[in-house]
Write a protein that holds these residues in place. Structure first.
Motif, mmCIF file in Angstrom:
data_model
loop_
_atom_site.group_PDB
_atom_site.id
_atom_site.type_symbol
_atom_site.label_atom_id
_atom_site.label_comp_id
_atom_site.label_asym_id
_atom_site.label_seq_id
_atom_site.Cartn_x
_atom_site.Cartn_y
_atom_site.Cartn_z
ATOM 1 N N THR A 140 0.841 -1.199 0.000
ATOM 2 C CA THR A 140 0.000 0.000 0.000
ATOM 3 C C THR A 140 0.873 1.245 0.000
ATOM 4 O O THR A 140 0.659 2.179 -0.796
ATOM 5 N N ASP A 141 1.856 1.290 0.883
ATOM 6 C CA ASP A 141 2.741 2.463 0.935
ATOM 7 C C ASP A 141 3.518 2.610 -0.369
ATOM 8 O O ASP A 141 3.568 3.705 -0.951
ATOM 9 N N LYS A 142 4.123 1.521 -0.838
ATOM 10 C CA LYS A 142 4.947 1.598 -2.038
ATOM 11 C C LYS A 142 4.141 2.039 -3.257
ATOM 12 O O LYS A 142 4.598 2.849 -4.063
ATOM 13 N N CYS A 143 2.935 1.495 -3.394
ATOM 14 C CA CYS A 143 2.104 1.832 -4.561
ATOM 15 C C CYS A 143 1.554 3.246 -4.479
ATOM 16 O O CYS A 143 1.449 3.946 -5.499
ATOM 17 N N LYS A 144 1.203 3.699 -3.292
ATOM 18 C CA LYS A 144 0.698 5.065 -3.151
ATOM 19 C C LYS A 144 1.791 6.093 -3.416
ATOM 20 O O LYS A 144 1.549 7.127 -4.048
ATOM 21 N N TYR A 145 2.993 5.831 -2.926
ATOM 22 C CA TYR A 145 4.089 6.754 -3.200
ATOM 23 C C TYR A 145 4.361 6.829 -4.706
ATOM 24 O O TYR A 145 4.546 7.922 -5.268
ATOM 25 N N LEU A 146 4.390 5.672 -5.340
ATOM 26 C CA LEU A 146 4.613 5.646 -6.788
ATOM 27 C C LEU A 146 3.495 6.372 -7.530
ATOM 28 O O LEU A 146 3.755 7.206 -8.411
ATOM 29 N N ILE B 265 3.868 9.830 -9.870
ATOM 30 C CA ILE B 265 3.524 9.859 -11.295
ATOM 31 C C ILE B 265 2.506 10.951 -11.577
ATOM 32 O O ILE B 265 2.654 11.727 -12.528
ATOM 33 N N VAL B 266 1.480 11.060 -10.760
ATOM 34 C CA VAL B 266 0.429 12.036 -11.037
ATOM 35 C C VAL B 266 0.922 13.462 -10.803
ATOM 36 O O VAL B 266 0.459 14.411 -11.455
ATOM 37 N N GLY B 267 1.886 13.655 -9.897
ATOM 38 C CA GLY B 267 2.460 14.983 -9.709
ATOM 39 C C GLY B 267 3.188 15.452 -10.957
ATOM 40 O O GLY B 267 3.100 16.622 -11.355
ATOM 41 N N LEU B 268 3.911 14.526 -11.606
ATOM 42 C CA LEU B 268 4.605 14.862 -12.849
ATOM 43 C C LEU B 268 3.628 15.046 -14.000
ATOM 44 O O LEU B 268 3.825 15.903 -14.861
ATOM 45 N N THR C 74 11.247 8.451 -2.553
ATOM 46 C CA THR C 74 12.622 8.521 -2.035
ATOM 47 C C THR C 74 12.793 9.476 -0.867
ATOM 48 O O THR C 74 13.821 9.431 -0.195
ATOM 49 N N GLU C 75 11.822 10.341 -0.621
ATOM 50 C CA GLU C 75 11.931 11.314 0.459
ATOM 51 C C GLU C 75 10.635 11.339 1.265
ATOM 52 O O GLU C 75 9.557 11.055 0.745
ATOM 53 N N GLU C 76 10.732 11.714 2.527
ATOM 54 C CA GLU C 76 9.569 11.729 3.416
ATOM 55 C C GLU C 76 8.839 13.066 3.438
ATOM 56 O O GLU C 76 7.733 13.153 3.968
ATOM 57 N N THR C 77 9.400 14.090 2.859
ATOM 58 C CA THR C 77 8.884 15.456 3.007
ATOM 59 C C THR C 77 7.405 15.575 2.685
ATOM 60 O O THR C 77 6.631 16.160 3.452
ATOM 61 N N ASN C 78 6.985 15.032 1.561
ATOM 62 C CA ASN C 78 5.609 15.218 1.100
ATOM 63 C C ASN C 78 4.708 14.008 1.358
ATOM 64 O O ASN C 78 3.580 13.967 0.856
ATOM 65 N N ARG C 79 5.162 13.056 2.145
ATOM 66 C CA ARG C 79 4.348 11.862 2.363
ATOM 67 C C ARG C 79 3.106 12.134 3.204
ATOM 68 O O ARG C 79 2.185 11.310 3.216
ATOM 69 N N PHE C 80 3.057 13.270 3.874
ATOM 70 C CA PHE C 80 1.850 13.628 4.626
ATOM 71 C C PHE C 80 0.643 13.754 3.711
ATOM 72 O O PHE C 80 -0.508 13.678 4.162
ATOM 73 N N ILE C 81 0.874 13.936 2.414
ATOM 74 C CA ILE C 81 -0.219 14.074 1.451
ATOM 75 C C ILE C 81 -1.134 12.854 1.482
ATOM 76 O O ILE C 81 -2.359 12.971 1.355
ATOM 77 N N ILE C 82 -0.558 11.679 1.667
ATOM 78 C CA ILE C 82 -1.336 10.437 1.643
ATOM 79 C C ILE C 82 -2.377 10.434 2.759
ATOM 80 O O ILE C 82 -3.569 10.193 2.522
ATOM 81 N N ASP C 83 -1.953 10.720 3.996
ATOM 82 C CA ASP C 83 -2.891 10.732 5.122
ATOM 83 C C ASP C 83 -3.895 11.866 4.989
ATOM 84 O O ASP C 83 -5.058 11.722 5.373
ATOM 85 N N SER D 109 -5.956 13.834 -6.580
ATOM 86 C CA SER D 109 -6.608 12.817 -5.756
ATOM 87 C C SER D 109 -7.045 11.622 -6.597
ATOM 88 O O SER D 109 -6.774 10.469 -6.264
ATOM 89 N N ALA D 110 -7.724 11.899 -7.714
ATOM 90 C CA ALA D 110 -8.247 10.819 -8.547
ATOM 91 C C ALA D 110 -7.133 10.024 -9.204
ATOM 92 O O ALA D 110 -7.162 8.790 -9.251
ATOM 93 N N GLY D 111 -6.119 10.709 -9.703
ATOM 94 C CA GLY D 111 -5.053 10.019 -10.413
ATOM 95 C C GLY D 111 -4.091 9.271 -9.509
ATOM 96 O O GLY D 111 -3.527 8.259 -9.908
ATOM 97 N N GLY D 112 -3.911 9.759 -8.281
ATOM 98 C CA GLY D 112 -2.964 9.115 -7.389
ATOM 99 C C GLY D 112 -3.549 7.997 -6.561
ATOM 100 O O GLY D 112 -2.897 6.964 -6.333
ATOM 101 N N ASP D 113 -4.789 8.156 -6.113
ATOM 102 C CA ASP D 113 -5.391 7.197 -5.188
ATOM 103 C C ASP D 113 -5.916 5.944 -5.866
ATOM 104 O O ASP D 113 -5.671 4.828 -5.408
ATOM 105 N N THR D 114 -6.650 6.108 -6.947
ATOM 106 C CA THR D 114 -7.370 4.980 -7.520
ATOM 107 C C THR D 114 -6.441 3.935 -8.128
ATOM 108 O O THR D 114 -6.622 2.726 -7.928
#
Length: 546
Positions: free
Chosen positions: A203-209, A213-216, A227-236, A326-331
Motif C-alpha cells: 500500500t505504501d509503495k504503490c501510493k508513493y509511486l 507519477i500524477v504529480g509529474l 525517495t523522500e519523506e517530506t511530502n508523504r503527509f499528502i497520503i494521510d 486525488s483521482a489520479g494518485g489514489d485509484t
C-alpha cells in the motif's frame, strides 16, 4: 387586581386587546423559563413530528413499496453510520442479498444491482449527477470534474482534461512514467539485499509511486514520495479528506460543520500544508513555458483561468488540480495494491502470469505499453482485480434532471418507474459480486476474462471506470501504469506474502462468509475512494535472471 384607565376615545375592543396583552406580558414575567420546561415543550413538539415523519416515510411515501432496512427507510443515518464504519459497500451487498436487486437505502434513495440499471442510469440524458456532490464544494462556483452537475459545464471541463490522459498522450508520457517505475524496482531490490531483507507494505509503495507519477503528469512537479519523506503527509491528508467527504455525501448538512476540524485538528493542519503544496506546484508551473513539460497544465493553460497573483486558491486550475491529484494518485495505487494481494494468494495465477511476462520479453528494457497489449493474461488479472476490488466501490448517485423536455416521460430504471426527486444509483462493489454476471464472484479467476474460457464474465456489468458521459477519462493511464508495474516487478523478482501475522494484513473474509470455494478478499474501506493496508510481501531476485 389589574386596573386599566382608558381615554374616552378608545374603543371597547381596543381596551380589551390592551388588557389581554398586558395580562400575557405579566404572566410571562412572573413565570420563570427553566431548562426542564423548555425540554418538555421541545419533546412535546419533536416526538409527534418525528412520529409523523416516520409514518409518512413508511406508509405514504412514493417509495414505500421498495424493500430495505427499516432504519434506512426513515432516515439517511443508516447510510451515514456505515459510511462512518467505512463498510457501506459491503453492507450494501449484504442488503441486496437479503432484500433483492432494488434496495431502498434512504428515504429518497434507491440502489439497483443489475446491468440493465447500470445502462438506464448512467447512459441516460434524463439523469444528472446528484446534488450530494455539491458537498465537496469549497466555495461558490468552485466546480471540478467530480462535483460539477451542469452537463454543459462538465462537457467543457472534460474536453480540456481528457486529452492529457488519453492513449495518445500516454504514449508521450510513458518514458516519464517508466522512470518512476524504475525507482520503484530499485527500492524493491534494496529491500532484499543481504541479511537485511524486509517485508514491504505494498500500500505504501504503490501510493508513493502513484502520487509521484500524477504529480509529474499534473504539473511536471517531482513530489519524490518514493525517495523522500517530506511530502508523504499528502497520503494521510487525502485519506481523511475523502473520509469526511463520504460522510457529507450521506448527510450533506455535515459539510457546513467543517468535519476536518471536528475529526482531527492535526488533520486540518495537514490539509493546510497539502493545499500549500498544490499552490507551490501551480505557481512553479505557471512561471515556466507552457510546453516545458508534457503535463496537464500544457493542455489546459489556454482554456482555463490561472493566476500568479494572490487568487490561485480561487482559480479554476486550483479546483481541477485538487481533483486531478486525488483521482489520479489514489485509484490506480489501490488497484496495484490489490493485484499484488491476489497474486500472492493464488499460486496458479501467479505462475501463469510470471510465465507470460518472462516469455514475452527478452530484456526488461523491452517492457513497454505497446508490447504489453499482447499480454492477454496480464490484462485478465488486472480486470479481475478491478472486479473484485474496485477502487471506487460505492454508489455513484444520480437523479432525474429538473425541468426536462416536454413529453420526455418518467425516469424508468430496469422496469421501475422512479418518482421525481429520487436519488438512484448502482453500487459497483455489489454489481461486481453479482453471481448472475460473474459465477463464483468471491473467487479470483482471471480466466473468466479470456474469450476461450468457459464461464466468461459479463462485460455489461463491469464498470470499474463507470460508464456513460461521466466515465473516468483516465482509463488509459490506469491500465498503462498497472501493466508496467506488474510486468516489470515479475520480470525482476519473485514474491510471496510474508510469514506470520504480518502476512495476513489486508485480507478479510467476503461479506456473508466464504461461498463457492471463495478465498480471502482484499479489504477495501469505502471513503469515497478506497483506503487499505498491505499486503506485506517478501521479494527476492528471480533465480532464472542473470
Amino acid at each position: 387586581m389589574l386596573q386599566l384607565h382608558t381615554p374616552n376615545n378608545t374603543s371597547c375592543a381596543d381596551t380589551h386587546l390592551r388588557i389581554f396583552n398586558i395580562a400575557i406580558d405579566t404572566a410571562i414575567m412572573e413565570t420563570p423559563v427553566t431548562f426542564p420546561s423548555f425540554a418538555i415543550y421541545l419533546v412535546c413538539f419533536a416526538v409527534p413530528y418525528a412520529l409523523l415523519v416516520v409514518c409518512y416515510r413508511l406508509y405514504v411515501h412514493p417509495l414505500k413499496q421498495y424493500p430495505g432496512p427499516l432504519l434506512a427507510k426513515v432516515t439517511n443515518f443508516y447510510a451515514l453510520f456505515h459510511a462512518a464504519m467505512t463498510d457501506l459497500h459491503r453492507q450494501t451487498l449484504l442488503d441486496h442479498e437479503k432484500y433483492g436487486p432494488v434496495l431502498r437505502q434512504g428515504p429518497n434513495k434507491l440502489v439497483f444491482n443489475s446491468a440493465k440499471a447500470l445502462q438506464d442510469i448512467y447512459h441516460n440524458n434524463q439523469v444528472a449527477k446528484s446534488r450530494v456532490y455539491l458537498a465537496s464544494l469549497k466555495g461558490p462556483n468552485t466546480y471540478n470534474l467530480f462535483n460539477v452537475i451542469d452537463k454543459n459545464l462538465h462537457r467543457e471541463r472534460r474536453q480540456l482534461v481528457a486529452p492529457v490522459i488519453n492513449e495518445r498522450s500516454m504514449q508521450i508520457f510513458e518514458p516519464v512514467m517508466t522512470e518512476q517505475v524504475e525507482i520503484f524496482i530499485q527500492l524493491i531490490r534494496q529491500s532484499c539485499r543481504g541479511d537485511n531483507a524486509s517485508a514491504l507494505n505494498m500500500t505504501d509503495k504503490c501510493k508513493y509511486l502513484g502520487m509521484d507519477i500524477v504529480g509529474l503528469l499534473a504539473f511536471g512537479y517531482p513530489l519524490r514520495l518514493q525517495t523522500e519523506e517530506t511530502n508523504r503527509f499528502i497520503i494521510d491528508t487525502l485519506k481523511i479528506s475523502n473520509y469526511g467527504l463520504n460522510l457529507c455525501m450521506q448527510q450533506p448538512f455535515l459539510a457546513n460543520l467543517h468535519l476536518e476540524i471536528l475529526l482531527f485538528l492535526r488533520a486540518a493542519i495537514k490539509r493546510k500544508s497539502y493545499l500549500r503544496t498544490i499552490e507551490k506546484m501551480i505557481r512553479e508551473r505557471v512561471s515556466q513555458e507552457k510546453n516545458a513539460h508534457h503535463d496537464f497544465f500544457s493542455y489546459v493553460a489556454d482554456g482555463i483561468k490561472t493566476s500568479t497573483g494572490n487568487t490561485v486558491w480561487g482559480s479554476e486550475i486550483w479546483t481541477e488540480a485538487i481533483f486531478f491529484l486525488s483521482a489520479g494518485g489514489d485509484t490506480v495505487s489501490t488497484a496495484m495494491s490489490a493485484i499484488f494481494f491476489y497474486l500472492s494468494r493464488n499460486e496458479d495465477c501467479y505462475r501463469r502470469l510470471a510465465a507470460e511476462i518472462r516469455s514475452s520479453f527478452t530484456d526488461a528494457i523491452d517492457i513497454c505499453g505497446s508490447r504489453l497489449s499482447s499480454c492477454r493474461y496480464l490484462r485478465a488479472c488486472i480486470d479481475e482485480t478491478l472486479r473484485m476490488s474496485p477502487p471506487l466501490p460505492g454508489t455513484l448517485w444520480r437523479e432525474q434532471m429538473a425541468g426536462g423536455k416536454a413529453g420526455q416521460g418518467p425516469l424508468i430504471v430496469d422496469g421501475h418507474v422512479v418518482p421525481p426527486g429520487t436519488q438512484v444509483g448502482v453500487n459497483i462493489y455489489s454489481l461486481h459480486h453479482n453471481e448472475k454476471y460473474f459465477p463464483d464472484p468471491f473467487k479470483f479467476r482471471p480466466e473468466r476474462w479470456l474469450a476461450d474460457q468457459p464461464g466468461m464474465a459479463d462485460r455489461k456489468a463491469f464498470a470499474p471506470f463507470l460508464v456513460g458521459s461521466r466515465a473516468c477519462a483516465g482509463k488509459a493511464m490506469a491500465y498503462l501504469e498497472m501493466s508496467l508495474v506488474i510486468a516489470k516487478t515479475l520480470w525482476h523478482f519473485d514474491f510471496e506474502k510474508t510469514s506470520g501475522r504480518l502476512g495476513e494484513v489486508g485480507g478479510i473474509k467476503p461479506p456473508g462468509g466464504y461461498r463457492d470455494g471463495g478465498d480471502d478478499e482484499y479489504l477495501l474501506r469505502d471513503i469515497t475512494v478506497s483506503a487499505h493496508n498491505g499486503p506485506y510481501l517478501a521479494f527476492k531476485p528471480r533465480e532464472t535472471l542473470s
